[in-house]
Design an enzyme around this catalytic site. Sequence first.
Site, short mmCIF file in Angstrom:
data_model
loop_
_atom_site.label_atom_id
_atom_site.label_comp_id
_atom_site.label_asym_id
_atom_site.label_seq_id
_atom_site.Cartn_x
_atom_site.Cartn_y
_atom_site.Cartn_z
N GLU A 415 0.81 -1.22 0.00
CA GLU A 415 0.00 0.00 0.00
C GLU A 415 0.84 1.27 0.00
O GLU A 415 0.77 2.08 0.92
CB GLU A 415 -0.93 0.00 1.23
CG GLU A 415 -1.96 -1.11 1.22
CD GLU A 415 -3.18 -0.78 0.37
OE1 GLU A 415 -3.14 0.23 -0.38
OE2 GLU A 415 -4.16 -1.53 0.45
N GLU A 491 -4.09 -10.52 -0.34
CA GLU A 491 -4.98 -10.45 0.82
C GLU A 491 -6.37 -10.79 0.33
O GLU A 491 -6.82 -10.28 -0.70
CB GLU A 491 -4.99 -9.03 1.43
CG GLU A 491 -3.67 -8.64 2.05
CD GLU A 491 -3.65 -7.20 2.60
OE1 GLU A 491 -4.72 -6.66 2.93
OE2 GLU A 491 -2.55 -6.65 2.69
C1 IPT Z 1 -5.33 -3.72 3.59
C2 IPT Z 1 -3.95 -3.63 4.15
O1 IPT Z 1 -3.00 -4.02 3.23
C3 IPT Z 1 -3.78 -4.45 5.37
O2 IPT Z 1 -2.61 -4.04 6.00
C4 IPT Z 1 -4.95 -4.35 6.26
O3 IPT Z 1 -5.12 -3.02 6.64
C5 IPT Z 1 -6.17 -4.77 5.52
O4 IPT Z 1 -6.36 -3.98 4.44
C6 IPT Z 1 -7.41 -4.68 6.33
O5 IPT Z 1 -7.32 -5.22 7.59
S1 IPT Z 1 -5.71 -2.15 2.90
C7 IPT Z 1 -7.44 -2.07 2.84
C8 IPT Z 1 -7.89 -0.71 3.20
C9 IPT Z 1 -7.91 -2.46 1.49
#
Ligand code: IPT
Length: 997
Positions: A415, A491
Amino acid sequence: MHEAEPSEAVPYYEDMAPGTGALPPRAWWAVSDARRVSLGGDWRFRLSPTAQARDDSFAQPGYDAAGWDELPVPSHWPLHGHERPAYTNIRYPFPLDPPHVPTENPTGDHLRMFDLPDDWPGGAAVLRFDGVDSCARVWLNGTELGTFKGSRLPVEFEVGELLRPRGNVLAVRVHQWSSGSYLEDQDMWWLPGIFREVTLIERPEGAVTDFFVHCGYDHATGNGTLRVDCEPGGTVTVPELDLDIPTGEQVVVAVEPWTAELPRLYDAELATEGERIPLRIGFRSVAVEDGVLKVNGRRILFRGVNRHEFDPDHGRVLDQETMRDDLLLMKRHNINAVRTSHYPPHPAFLDLCDELGMWVVDECDLETHGFQEIGWRGNPVADERWTPALLDRAARMVERDKNHPSVVMWSLGNECGTGAGLSAMASWIRDRDPARPIHYEGDLSCADTDVYSRMYANHAESELIGRRAELPLADAELDKRRRDMPFLLCEYAHAMGNGPGGLSEYQRIFETYERCQGGFVWEWIDHGLRRRTADGTAYYAYGGDFGEELHDGNFVCDGLVFPDRTPSPGLVEYKKVIEPVRIEGDPERGLVTVVNRHDFADLSGLAFSWSYEVEGVAGDGGRFTVPPTGPGESALLDLPPMPRSPGPVEAHWTVRAVLAEDTAWAPAGHEVAWTQFAAADRAVGGQGTVSRAHRGAAHSPRPADDGTVVLGPGTFDAATGTLRRLGGARVHGPRLDVWRAPTDNDRGMPWHHETRLDLRWRESGLHRMQHRVVGVAVGGDTLTVTTRVAPAAADRALRTVCTWSATGDRLRLDVAVTPEGEWRLPLPRLGVRLGLSPGLESVEWYGGGPGEAYPDSRAAARIGRWRSSVDALQTPYVRPQENGARAEVRWAELRGGDGSGVRIEGAPAFWLTARPWSTEALDAAEHTYDLVRSDTLWVHLDHALHGLGSASCGPEVLPAHRLDAAPAAFSFTFVPLDATNGPERPEAPAPSDQEQQ
Ligand code: IPT
C-alpha cells in the site's frame, strides 16, 4: 517569524537518508563458531517527551543512571508502563509534513553495561541490532557509532576497536517518530522500542563477511545446482552429497528437491579461514513460465495467510517458541504459505520456514498508505529524495534473507501507491537476485512485478481474472504483459470477527483456473493487547482503549487465531476448505474418490480410514489401502458393503485422511482431510430422524380458570398465546426473532457507509421488532397464535402463524411466516428464540459440529452427536458479536445438573444457538468483560441465517447465502426431560477436543 527550512538543518531523525555509520547489509545466520554475546536482558531506561529534551551525556562512560527505570530488551516501552500503545490503520497519527515529525516525540534512552567473556579473543567485532522502532542513535563507550531507521531490518556497526574487557557502556537513544515513520504506516499498533535482539558478534580474521547460497533444481533431470558465493573465499561441504567444493564454484548433483510440502534440507558447512557456519541447503527453482508461477517445474497453489508478528503481552517481540508455534499451527491447518505482512519477520522465523516447509513472500518494511488520504500528494515512493531510503530497505531485506529456500518471492512493500522509488527497488532486487520473482500489489499496471496481485477482489472478478478476461489496462503493452502473469490474492477473506464467509467459493476458483494461484487470508492473528479490568478480568484491548486521539477500533483484530493463538472457527473452516486431499463419496456406486491436491507430495504419508455412523454414533470402521497416487492424481477406493441399519435411521459414512507417521509438525493420526456423506437416502430432520417414541394420544387444548391454556406438556398464556411452562419448567415462550448482534462483517468498512449493513438493519428497525398478537384460537387439537411482527415507523411485517399441537409428552410448534410489504434488506436470522432456566448448562445435539458454523462458513461442520457446556458454545470474539451457531441440528437436549431439561427436535434441521445473555446484551457489548450472565438461558432455534461474507474489508455475502425475506414454514417439537427419562447418552467429543492438537 520564518519557519526554519529543512535542508542541512534537519536532525538525523528527520533526515530522509537511511542513517550513518552502519556496515553494508549482509546475510543473517543464527550461529557459527565465532563468539557472540547477547546483550538482551534488563537495561536502564529513561523516557523523554521530545527528541531534544535531554542532551547525550548519558552515553558517556561514568554517567550515573541509578535513578533510571529498568526495561527489558527486547521490548516495546509502551507495553512496560511508559506511554501507551496506539492503533491506526491507514491514517498517520501525526500531520503529513514529511520528513518532519511531531515535536512531541517520545524518546527512550537505553543504557546497558557489559563485560566481555574472559576468553573473548579481541579484534574485530560487530554490534547487531535486529530491530529498533523507529530510529536510533548508538554510542559505545562514549563514541557515537551512528544512526539508523528501518524498524524491522537489521543494522550492524563495527565496534572491535572500542571494546574493553570490562565496563563497556552501550547507549541507545530511540525515537518513536522519525522520517522512517513515513515509510512504516502499516496497519498495526505503533510500538516503539528495541524490540528484537542486540548482539555482539566476534569477527575473527578471515571470518565471513557475506555469503549467498545459489541453489537450483532441474525437475527434468533431478539435478540440483549449488554455488555459494562468499567473501572471503572458502569451502562448502555437504557430507550427505559427498561435496567439498570451493566457494564460487558451481556443481551439479542429483538431489531431492526442497518444497513447502517436502522440505528436504541438506546440512552443509561453509568454512573460511576465520569462521565455520552451519548451513541448511534446500534445492529449488522458482519461475514464472507460461503465465504460471512454478516451483521445480510445477504450478503451486498458495494456501496462505498474512502474518504480522504479534504477541498479546509483548507486541512484536516474539520468542522462538512462539514463532514455531505459529508455524506448527499453520501446518496443522493445511496452510502452506505466509506473506510476511508488511515487513521482514524476525530472521529466525525464516529458518523455521525452511525447516518445516512454508512458501514465503518476504515483504519489505515499507508502507505509505496514509498518503492516500491526501490523494497521494507527497508520497515518498514518488519522491526521489526518498529513493536512497527505499533502496536501503530493499537491500537490507534481500541481503538478510537471500539464503532461505522458503523465500520464493520478494515483495516491495504494501500500500504505497506508485512511484519511481518502487521501480528503483525492483530493479535493484532483480539485479541482485534474479532467481526470485517480485511482488507488489499497489500498482495495477504491474510494471515492476512478475505476478499480478490483488487484495480483496471479489469472487466474480477473481474468476474473470482466472479466465484472463479482466478489463484491459489502458496501455496495451502493459495489459498484454499483465494478462500473461499468474494471479494471486495477496490479501483476501478478511478474518475479522465472525468470518470470513465465502472461502469455499474462492477455493473453487483457485482450483479451477490455472492462473489463480491461491491467496493469503487477511490475517493470521488478532492483535488484541491483553489487559485486565479493575477486578482482574482479562480481556483484549484494541484501538481506542488507550485514549488515542485517532484510532481504528477493533480493525486490528482480524485474524484467524485469537490474540492468544487459540484457533477461531474461521481457521478451522480454512483448514477444511484448503485440505490438500479432496475425498468424495459415491454411496450409490459404493465408491470413494481421493483426489491428491498436493503440488508435490504423493499420498504415502497419509492413512485413510472409514467409519459408518448411525444417527451420529460411530459403529463399524476400517482402513483403506490407497494405491500410489501422485500429486494431481486420483484414486478410487471401494466402500465396504453397507452395514445393516437398525431400522429407518439416518446414517453417514465418514472417510478421513490422517498422518500415517509423526512429522516435524504433527504426530501420527493428525487429521489432514475428511469427508462425510449420507449412506441412506433419507430426508434430514422430520420423519427421517428417529424421534423418541410417540407416547399417548393427541391432546386437546384445555382453557383453565387462571388465564392459561394447557396443551399436553405446555401451559400457555390464554391472552397472548405465549408458552409459559413446559412440563414443570418455566419458559419464556418462543417467539419469532430476526435480529443478531451485528458481526464485524455486518458492520462493513467503517469508511464506506454503503458497506454498513448493520446501519441499514438498524435504520429499518430489525433490532426493535414489535409483536402484535392478532389472535389466539383454540381449535380441536391445536392452539393457533397469529402475530404480526413489525418495526415501528414502517408498514412492512412478518405475519407469523404458530400452530401448537401435542401428543403424549411432545409439544409441537409449526411456524409459518409470510412477509408483508416491502423487504429490501436481508434478514439477519429467521427463527424463534426462547428463554429457559439458566441451570440448563449442558447441551447435547445431533447435527453439525463440533464448532460454530454459518451458511457460508460451514465446510468444517460434520454431522455427529456432540456435547458441550453452554459456555463452550460461545466464541469469544475480541469485540463481542453474533457467534456460536451449530448447523443442521436434528435434535438437541439441554439439561441441568440433575439431568432434567428439554429436548428440541427440528423439522427440518435447524441452527442451534444457546447463550447465557441476550442478543441485546451481546449487541451492546464492546469487550468480552461487558458480557454478564443473565438469569435466562437464551436459545435460538433458527430456520435460516444470513451468511457472514467478509465485507469488513471485502465482498459481502454471496447471493446463495443471503437470507431474503420470503414465506417460510418450519417446526419444532419440545419434550420436557426429567432426571430419569433421558435417552442413553453416548460419549461424543466436546468441541474443544477437536481440531486443535
Ligand atoms: C489492507 C492492508 O494491506 C492491510 O494491512 C490491512 O489493513 C487490511 O487492508 C485490512 O485489515 S488495505 C485495505 C484498506 C484495502
